[in-house]
Motif scaffolding. Sequence first.
Motif, short mmCIF file in Angstrom:
data_model
loop_
_atom_site.label_atom_id
_atom_site.label_comp_id
_atom_site.label_asym_id
_atom_site.label_seq_id
_atom_site.Cartn_x
_atom_site.Cartn_y
_atom_site.Cartn_z
N GLY A 1 47.71 112.95 141.39
CA GLY A 1 47.15 114.00 140.54
C GLY A 1 48.08 114.46 139.45
O GLY A 1 47.64 115.11 138.50
N ASP A 2 49.38 114.14 139.57
CA ASP A 2 50.32 114.49 138.50
C ASP A 2 50.03 113.65 137.27
O ASP A 2 49.55 112.51 137.36
N GLY A 3 50.36 114.18 136.10
CA GLY A 3 50.16 113.45 134.86
C GLY A 3 51.13 112.28 134.74
O GLY A 3 52.31 112.39 135.10
N ALA A 4 50.64 111.15 134.25
CA ALA A 4 51.45 109.95 134.08
C ALA A 4 51.84 109.79 132.62
O ALA A 4 51.06 110.11 131.73
N PRO A 5 53.06 109.30 132.33
CA PRO A 5 53.44 109.00 130.95
C PRO A 5 52.45 108.03 130.32
O PRO A 5 52.03 107.06 130.96
N GLY A 6 52.02 108.29 129.12
CA GLY A 6 51.03 107.44 128.46
C GLY A 6 49.61 107.87 128.72
O GLY A 6 48.67 107.24 128.22
N GLY A 7 49.43 108.94 129.50
CA GLY A 7 48.09 109.45 129.75
C GLY A 7 47.56 109.11 131.12
O GLY A 7 48.01 108.17 131.78
#
Length: 420
Positions: free
Chosen positions: A314-320
């Motif tokens: 659920g955490d945001g990933a680099p690149g979206g």
Amino acid sequence: MCARRLSALLVFVAAVGLPRSVTAESPILHRVVVAGQAAPGGGAFERFSIEALPVVAPVNARGQVAFFATILRGRSSEGFFRATGARIDPIAAEGDRAPEGGTFSGFGRHPVPALNQAGDVAFAAAVSGGKTVEGIFATTGRRVRAVAVVGSAAPSIASGTFANLDAPALNDRGEVAFLATVRRGRESVEAIYLSSGATLSKVVAQGDPAPAGGTFAGFGVPALNNSGALAFAAAVEGRAVPGGVFVAKGGGTRMLVGAGDESPIGGIFAKFSERVALNDAGAVAFTAALKEAPTAQAVFVIEGGRPRKVVALGDGAPGGGIFSHFGLWPALSASGAVGFTASVDRGTAEVAAFVSGATGLVRLGAVGDALPGGGTLSSFGLYPALALSPSGGTTFATAPTATGEGVEGIFFAPPAALTR
């Protein structure tokens, strides 16, 4: 492999990335080796994997990479190799003479080698025509030595003999830790052993008392640092925690975290990854399934005796997008950077390799990226995995899709990629 029988450890089925029309800007990657490339001794590299096993190619601070490969049209059909820049040297190949007689007859049952800073390699291999059928072997310079062989006596287990050997770990002192199945009469016992100099000693075995109560029932792959400490996940039987992450050193074993312990993000730890990572500072990285927590899975690192979250579902990933699943082979650098593979929902790439370090979370390679030398990263294979050197250099393997798109090879991202 002994660790596969751990019912208390989390089993991961990776969401394998499919080809995408989007080609993201790739970080600075270097090609280590690709399918079709000429192999030393003749023939061409064919594959770097066996069936459904993860491809792990350890890398040291000098940028050397050890890997398993199958060969087409060569004098040997498979072997272990070490890449140093553009140069690739054979470590051991099918048909080579084994140290204690006979010849190496296969490496595919145990295709993950270990590598230290001197460039020495430890590996498991089948042997034919000798006094044993299998062993753990290690190089010192150009010399290959036997660490332990099937059929020999298993120290500290009465009337026990080695029946199966797997998953070597190697440190800079030349010590080798490994998993073993020991036959004792009609029963078999799982154990972890450590070879140090001329001494081979049992670290822990199935049936031994566990630190928090109960007895050990099975073990994950051991990790070994330069002080001789060993970290491993284990299942436990009896009226105690059903499993946990442990560290053994100097004849003592302690539990770092157990199933049922509170997690730093809420809820409790439920299950742990088969493989953990350990650095010289004593930090341990692992993936865990959680219960009654805000999320079902996360990657953690234990530093100073306390676990902290690296990244969670659920955490945001680099690149979206957001993280939707993590690979179960986390990696750890000397500085505490944690590497992992993950599936991503609602992003530009479905599967990618990441490292979390002092400068934040960095995406090193993703499905859809252009690869050096041409081609596209179309898949990380069935079980995406990566390796980290002490200095933060990263390796990972790529594979074609089920319909043949994409490049099969091993790629390296230097430590500088973490500062992008």
